[in-house]
Write an enzyme that holds these catalytic residues in place. Structure first.
Site, short mmCIF file in Angstrom:
data_model
loop_
_atom_site.label_atom_id
_atom_site.label_comp_id
_atom_site.label_asym_id
_atom_site.label_seq_id
_atom_site.Cartn_x
_atom_site.Cartn_y
_atom_site.Cartn_z
N ALA A 168 0.80 -1.23 0.00
CA ALA A 168 0.00 0.00 0.00
C ALA A 168 0.83 1.28 0.00
O ALA A 168 0.63 2.16 -0.86
CB ALA A 168 -0.96 -0.03 1.19
N ASP A 225 -3.86 -2.18 4.51
CA ASP A 225 -4.10 -1.41 3.30
C ASP A 225 -5.11 -0.29 3.50
O ASP A 225 -5.21 0.63 2.70
CB ASP A 225 -4.57 -2.34 2.17
CG ASP A 225 -3.48 -3.34 1.84
OD1 ASP A 225 -3.40 -4.38 2.53
OD2 ASP A 225 -2.68 -3.06 0.95
N LYS A 227 -4.27 -8.10 3.50
CA LYS A 227 -4.23 -9.22 2.57
C LYS A 227 -5.16 -10.36 3.00
O LYS A 227 -5.27 -10.67 4.18
CB LYS A 227 -2.77 -9.71 2.47
CG LYS A 227 -2.51 -10.82 1.49
CD LYS A 227 -2.99 -10.51 0.10
CE LYS A 227 -2.42 -9.21 -0.46
NZ LYS A 227 -3.05 -8.80 -1.74
O1 MRU Z 1 -1.66 -6.94 -2.83
P1 MRU Z 1 -0.45 -6.33 -2.21
O2 MRU Z 1 0.73 -7.21 -2.20
O3 MRU Z 1 -0.17 -4.94 -2.75
O4 MRU Z 1 -0.93 -6.17 -0.72
C1 MRU Z 1 -0.53 -5.19 0.13
C2 MRU Z 1 0.21 -5.80 1.20
O5 MRU Z 1 1.38 -6.01 1.08
C3 MRU Z 1 -0.38 -6.13 2.46
O6 MRU Z 1 -1.68 -6.38 2.56
C4 MRU Z 1 0.29 -5.42 3.57
O7 MRU Z 1 0.15 -6.07 4.73
C5 MRU Z 1 -0.07 -3.95 3.64
S1 MRU Z 1 1.08 -2.97 2.80
C6 MRU Z 1 2.30 -2.59 4.00
#
Ligand code: MRU
Length: 364
Positions: free
Chosen positions: A56, A245, A256
């Protein structure tokens, strides 16, 4: 972060030409460390959509540079608004993208077109610097959680942290969110060990979190996504720390897919469940996360196929699902605030509640 002793951020402007933008191609990790050069907004949009760039906070910073690239070619107000709208549609769940684009629009709208490109690069650099400093501070505020666990243990006994997906330096401009306290604890000499959820379908845990923890020398073990509950039942998880996110006004947490199940298992086993949140991930405009946060639905092929390295060193993508079956692929879920022990932010730690968040981020 350093790779082979060389310091990097996850996005940077080319030193020689002063305008093209570099990122790591995260779809190639951990097999190879490829650096992409982005020269226009269409390439930036595609890099975000295809998850060459993901996480994010990093998505927000790279999108900001996408607007800067666009302003070099056409600094008109029409182009500014149109490119911001197009970049904003690349990924729907993480609010950092919207936050960064709004900050860019606010900074650029009042500049005359001839000054917009320079102003856009300056604002994108400020966003990147802000993210790096924010993540460093999240590490400082999360470190005491790990120190408290260490204080309860015998000297040298390991501190077991479970994390999901990748919320390390690859997902941010530097340091990471959930991994930032872990890096600080490791650097301070605490015996921290990380259970890394593999994080199907894209395997951000197995491919990215394991890669970066390994590069920093942090002991870790990759587990299948379904192992966390079992580990918690057997006292092998002291704390869960995940990234996010989007966090709503009342403390609901989008992250995620699979995060919610870890929070349920943590609650059932009395394991603290903490969420590392930079200010750019807080969305006070949204109240009920389950009802209101848009959840990205990605291609079924991410579930029906897997990519890995063959014994001969080649990287290949294989089908792993019965022919004729298809798959659904919601990429995120929402963990209700009641399952979250607390939030670690750059301003300190707080309860995942409207009051807790308002104390750190007073409503404007
Ligand atoms: O789909 P992505 O890989 O862009 O997902 C975002 C993430 O990496 C995670 O959900 C994460 O824990 C938050 S971003 C620091």
């Amino acid at each position: 972060m350093k790779i082979a002793g060389i310091p990097y951020r996850s996005v940077w402007v080319d030193e020689a030409d002063g305008w093209s933008v570099h990122v790591f191609d995260q779809t190639k990790l951990p097999w190879s460390l490829d650096i992409l050069t982005l020269t226009d907004e269409a390439q930036v949009a595609e890099a975000i959509r295809s998850m060459q760039v993901r996480g994010a906070p990093l998505i927000g910073a790279v999108a900001a540079y996408g607007l800067a690239l666009a302003m070099r070619r056409d600094p008109s107000t029409e182009a500014l608004e149109a490119v911001a709208a197009a970049l904003g549609e690349t990924r729907p769940t993480a609010i950092n993208l919207r936050w960064a684009l709004d900050r860019m629009l606010d900074a650029l709208r009042n500049h005359p077109p001839e000054r917009r490109a320079a102003a856009a690069y300056a604002e994108a650099a400020a966003i990147a610097d802000d993210d790096a400093e924010t993540c460093r501070r999240i590490g400082q505020h999360g470190l005491p959680l790990l120190q408290e666990i260490a204080a309860r243990k015998k000297p040298g006994e390991r501190i077991n942290v479970l994390t999901h997906c990748n919320a390390g330096w690859l997902a941010t401009v530097d340091y990471g969110t959930a991994l930032s306290p872990i890096y600080q604890a490791h650097d301070a000499g605490l015996p921290v060990h990380v259970w890394v959820d593999e994080t199907r379908p894209r395997n951000q845990g197995a491919a990215l979190t394991a890669f970066e923890l390994g590069a920093h020398g942090v002991p870790h073990t990759v587990v299948s996504d379904n192992a966390g509950g079992h580990l918690m039942q057997h006292g092998q998880v002291d704390i869960v720390i995940v990234g996010t996110d989007r966090v709503t006004r009342n403390g609901d947490v989008a992250n995620k897919i699979g995060t919610y199940l870890k929070a349920l298992a943590a609650r059932d086993n009395g394991v603290p469940f903490w969420v590392a949140m930079p200010h750019s991930t807080f969305d006070p405009a949204v109240g009920d996360g389950v009802a209101e946060i848009p959840i990205e639905e990605r291609a079924p092929e991410e579930v029906t196929e897997m990519t890995g390295r063959l014994p001969d060193g080649r990287v290949a993508t294989l089908r792993v699902v019965a022919e004729g079956s298809t798959a659904a692929n919601p990429a995120f879920d929402v963990t209700p605030a009641r399952l979250v022990t607390g939030l670690v932010t750059e301003r300190g730690r707080c309860e995942a509640s409207e009051a807790g968040l308002a104390a750190l981020y007073p409503p404007k």
